[in-house]
Structure formats: structure tokens, C-alpha cells
Motif scaffolding. Sequence first.
Motif, mmCIF file in Angstrom:
data_model
loop_
_atom_site.group_PDB
_atom_site.id
_atom_site.type_symbol
_atom_site.label_atom_id
_atom_site.label_comp_id
_atom_site.label_asym_id
_atom_site.label_seq_id
_atom_site.Cartn_x
_atom_site.Cartn_y
_atom_site.Cartn_z
ATOM 1 N N ALA A 336 0.839 -1.204 0.000
ATOM 2 C CA ALA A 336 0.000 0.000 0.000
ATOM 3 C C ALA A 336 0.875 1.255 0.000
ATOM 4 N N LEU A 337 1.858 1.303 0.897
ATOM 5 C CA LEU A 337 2.730 2.484 0.971
ATOM 6 C C LEU A 337 3.542 2.645 -0.319
ATOM 7 N N GLU A 338 3.953 1.504 -0.874
ATOM 8 C CA GLU A 338 4.747 1.537 -2.112
ATOM 9 C C GLU A 338 3.952 2.187 -3.250
ATOM 10 N N SER A 339 2.620 2.002 -3.231
ATOM 11 C CA SER A 339 1.827 2.544 -4.346
ATOM 12 C C SER A 339 1.364 3.992 -4.106
ATOM 13 N N MET A 340 1.733 4.579 -2.959
ATOM 14 C CA MET A 340 1.352 5.978 -2.693
ATOM 15 C C MET A 340 2.231 6.933 -3.516
ATOM 16 N N THR A 341 1.577 7.889 -4.178
ATOM 17 C CA THR A 341 2.345 8.844 -5.000
ATOM 18 C C THR A 341 2.308 10.248 -4.399
ATOM 19 N N ARG A 342 1.533 10.419 -3.282
ATOM 20 C CA ARG A 342 1.422 11.740 -2.658
ATOM 21 C C ARG A 342 1.829 11.639 -1.188
ATOM 22 N N PRO A 343 2.189 12.788 -0.544
ATOM 23 C CA PRO A 343 2.510 12.738 0.891
ATOM 24 C C PRO A 343 1.338 12.093 1.644
ATOM 25 N N THR A 344 1.652 11.208 2.590
ATOM 26 C CA THR A 344 0.619 10.355 3.174
ATOM 27 C C THR A 344 0.488 10.516 4.681
ATOM 28 N N VAL A 345 -0.771 10.660 5.134
ATOM 29 C CA VAL A 345 -1.093 10.547 6.557
ATOM 30 C C VAL A 345 -1.574 9.107 6.746
ATOM 31 N N TRP A 346 -0.815 8.376 7.568
ATOM 32 C CA TRP A 346 -1.017 6.920 7.651
ATOM 33 C C TRP A 346 -1.716 6.553 8.961
ATOM 34 N N ILE A 347 -2.890 5.907 8.844
ATOM 35 C CA ILE A 347 -3.603 5.398 10.023
ATOM 36 C C ILE A 347 -3.235 3.920 10.182
ATOM 37 N N VAL A 348 -2.633 3.576 11.342
ATOM 38 C CA VAL A 348 -2.060 2.239 11.517
ATOM 39 C C VAL A 348 -2.339 1.738 12.935
ATOM 40 N N GLY A 349 -2.420 0.405 13.101
ATOM 41 C CA GLY A 349 -2.510 -0.152 14.449
ATOM 42 C C GLY A 349 -3.636 -1.154 14.601
ATOM 43 N N GLY A 350 -3.628 -1.850 15.742
ATOM 44 C CA GLY A 350 -4.610 -2.894 16.030
ATOM 45 C C GLY A 350 -3.931 -3.991 16.821
ATOM 46 N N VAL A 351 -4.289 -5.235 16.545
ATOM 47 C CA VAL A 351 -3.653 -6.361 17.231
ATOM 48 C C VAL A 351 -2.481 -6.846 16.394
ATOM 49 N N ASP A 352 -1.303 -6.751 16.971
ATOM 50 C CA ASP A 352 -0.067 -7.114 16.279
ATOM 51 C C ASP A 352 0.111 -8.635 16.285
ATOM 52 N N LYS A 353 0.358 -9.218 15.092
ATOM 53 C CA LYS A 353 0.487 -10.684 15.018
ATOM 54 C C LYS A 353 1.959 -11.111 14.968
ATOM 55 N N LYS A 369 4.047 11.540 6.133
ATOM 56 C CA LYS A 369 4.304 12.816 6.818
ATOM 57 C C LYS A 369 3.783 12.815 8.252
ATOM 58 N N ALA A 370 2.781 11.967 8.525
ATOM 59 C CA ALA A 370 2.228 11.902 9.881
ATOM 60 C C ALA A 370 1.615 10.530 10.098
ATOM 61 N N ILE A 371 1.648 10.061 11.355
ATOM 62 C CA ILE A 371 1.085 8.752 11.693
ATOM 63 C C ILE A 371 -0.017 8.933 12.732
ATOM 64 N N VAL A 372 -1.170 8.312 12.466
ATOM 65 C CA VAL A 372 -2.258 8.277 13.438
ATOM 66 C C VAL A 372 -2.391 6.817 13.891
ATOM 67 N N CYS A 373 -2.097 6.565 15.188
ATOM 68 C CA CYS A 373 -2.205 5.198 15.713
ATOM 69 C C CYS A 373 -3.650 4.932 16.112
ATOM 70 N N LEU A 374 -4.163 3.782 15.693
ATOM 71 C CA LEU A 374 -5.537 3.413 16.023
ATOM 72 C C LEU A 374 -5.508 2.025 16.651
ATOM 73 N N GLY A 375 -5.388 1.996 17.981
ATOM 74 C CA GLY A 375 -5.317 0.699 18.642
ATOM 75 C C GLY A 375 -5.346 0.868 20.143
ATOM 76 N N VAL A 376 -5.538 -0.252 20.838
ATOM 77 C CA VAL A 376 -5.546 -0.207 22.300
ATOM 78 C C VAL A 376 -4.108 -0.095 22.805
ATOM 79 N N ASP A 377 -3.195 -0.819 22.166
ATOM 80 C CA ASP A 377 -1.792 -0.769 22.574
ATOM 81 C C ASP A 377 -0.933 -0.427 21.355
ATOM 82 N N ASN A 378 -0.403 0.791 21.331
ATOM 83 C CA ASN A 378 0.357 1.251 20.151
ATOM 84 C C ASN A 378 1.863 1.319 20.397
ATOM 85 N N LYS A 379 2.308 0.753 21.518
ATOM 86 C CA LYS A 379 3.696 0.957 21.937
ATOM 87 C C LYS A 379 4.701 0.555 20.852
#
Length: 444
Positions: A336-353, A369-379
Amino acid sequence: MKRLVVLGGGESGVGTAILGKKKGYDVFLSDFGKIKNNYKEVLVLNKLAWEEEKHTEELILNADVVMKSPGIPDKSPIVKKLKEKGVPVISEIEFARKFSDVETIGITGSNGKTTTTMLTHHVLKQGGLNMGLAGNIGKSYAWQVAENKVEGFVLELSSFQLDGIVAYAPHIAVITNISPDHLDRYEYNYQLYIAAKFRITMNQGKKDYLVYDADDEAIANWMKEHKTKAQLVPFSLSGKNKKGLYVENNTIVSTLNKGDFTMPINELSLEGKHNVKNAMAAIAVAQLKNIRKKTIRESMSNFSGVEHRLEKVLTIQNVEYINDSKATNTNSTYYALESMTRPTVWIVGGVDKGNDYNELMPLVREKVKAIVCLGVDNKKIVDAFGSVTDVMVETTSMTEAVKIAQKLAEKGDTVLLSPACASFDLFENYEERGKQFKAAVQNL
């Protein structure tokens, strides 16, 4: 009368129960959690015995055969007890195959398998074949075997479904790629996970085919050390491998079926390098099934993609919002990130496997350019990328995550939901996560 016990009251469990009853088994379905109302209605309608929120051992351990839903791990206590008693525990695919004499096309891989499965089904259907679509997708295989008259099935197969096969053999097997995923279910041993994927070819014979990504390191290493009876059909993005399918001058070239098939990459409806590979796998199957070249080309250019997989939602004030909720591992997010052609605000997180975020580092440095964590534990995410991006915000709801992303995005940017994690901390599944994202974007 043989006793069939079904563990799990979801799509594959209920489908297996219906098929089992139709084939004369004494059927009992047991789910340790709650069964959804729509499935309960089906069980009642079909007069099937079932229970929820418990496993009653005296009703389970007397089984002749047990179908275990893919979501239940081998180490769950009831499965261990069944195996100690010597009761065969199989997957839905293995149970249903005995009652169907039509051929199957089995597709597995860490990423791209849903897109490849749907693309393959699309091209075969356009070519006039009446194919069922099942496995990890849509209505369960067992249910369709019980009800349908089709010429064959295109099955999306997870490693969990392949763990439970004994004699199942697809006529055409496809392995899209292999990267570490679900390692929590494989004792954190990557080799066990790779072996699970290759079970797809273990029962294939000389008249069957194995279509695979020749550029993939894990696949190449396995092929060096193991043999399969199936005929090999490699595909590759480099023009070096002139067998099977390869890319030359931005064109897909296939050497299958006497005479070359070619298709310019810019005519594919799906964008990105990974989708070139998904298309090559689908083209290989279509050619093995003798679909006309013209039909294959048309199908590859008019396929509309898969929901929650790099799905364009809306563009608001020149900011593009993309839903890639189906990305539940880092490898998927890499594409997904590889196919981005514009500056990206990335929403990431959840249950890590068991993710290793290092592989994403170069792309995050270059594109995010910015990361928004969406999860209970984002450490783990904060530790990995905290020093790489200027802005990092932690959130615990989709609405909040989307609103913050909107504030951080400027004209010409992209907001990308590509979580790289499972969804179970805040959502029922990745579909619900994706739907909430789309709803939140539409409410901006």
C-alpha cells in the motif's frame, strides 16, 4: 450413522453442518462464543442440533469426524482432547471435497489472495464458465457443494484451512507470495507457516498445475528443497525467467498455450506492482482453462477491485482518502505504501500478530508525513516510527482517527488506512473497520 461434530458456528461451520446433514450424518455444532443471529436462524430452519458459549465434552468427544473452523487454534483444549482420542479433525475444505466431483482452483498466499481469487473468478466467468467462488470468501464451499450445480470452484485458501486437509488436491494451485503472517499460530516459526502454505500442492498429480511467484524468496527456497508432482507455472516481474509468465517492456508476456499472450501493464484496471503479479496469476489460470485471449484482456481491464483493499473512498478538498483495512500484516501495508504517490497521513494499528516494522522503514521515511495510531496498545508502532515522522497521534476510535487525519492532511495529500494489524481490539473484523472508516470519511 456417522457422527459429525462441527466446531465453530460461522460461515464454514454452518455450511459444513448443512452438507453433513444432507449426506446423512448425525450432526452437532458447538461454538465456544456466541453464534450470530442469522446463522442461528439457518441452524433452526435446518433442524440442526447446536450449542453456544460452551463445548459440552460428552456431545463432542463421541464424534467420528470433527470439522474445525479455521479460526480455532490447534492448541485449544477441546481440539487437544479430540486428537488425544484419535478423532480426525479436518477443515471444511477436506470435508466438502468428498461430496463434490468438480475440479477446484485453490489460491493461497500471505497477500493478494483475495484479489487474485476474485480476479480469477471474474475472468473465468467472463469466459463463460460457471464457477463457484468460496473458501475464505463469500458463501462457504461446503454450503455451495450442498446446494449448487457448478462446473468448478475458485477457492481462496488460508494456511489454517490448508492445515486441516488430508487428501484435498486442487487441479490448479496458486501461491501468490509468502511473508511472515499469523506466526502466533505457528509457534513463531516461519518455516512451519511456509510448510502450511505448500500443503496446497502436496496431493497434486502430474496432470495438475502449480502457479507461483518465482521472485519470492520463501517460495524459491522451498522449491529448491522439495518436490511436487504438479507441472510448474512460474510468474515473474523480471524478464529473465522466460518460462510461464514474465514482464518485458512494461508488458506481461505469457508462454503458456502455444503462442504468446501479451498485455500492456497500463491496461490493467488495478494499479501497483503487486497487482501486476495478481493479474499474472489470474492470466495463468485463465490460459490453463483455455479462456480466449480477448476475454482475458477485457477481464483484466474491467475488474473493479476488492472492497477494503486500496479502495478509493472520497477526495475532499484535494485530499484523497483510501481504505486498505484488509492490510492485516506489514507485508500488505508495504504494498500500500509503495503505491502511494502523494505525501501520506497513515492510520495504523490494532492487534499485532508478530510484526517486524523495520521492513516499512524506508517507505515511511520517504512517503509518510504523519502517523495516526488506532489501537488499544500502540507501543510497538510508537517505538518503531516515533523518531521517523514529525507527527504521531494516538487514538482509540475510528471517528477520532479520521478527524485528526483530516487536520494533519493538506491539499494534495493522501489519508491511508492501512493498519498492518488485525482488528480485534476495537472492531469485529477488518470489514467492520473499513466500513467505519468509510462512514467517518463520508461524515467529514
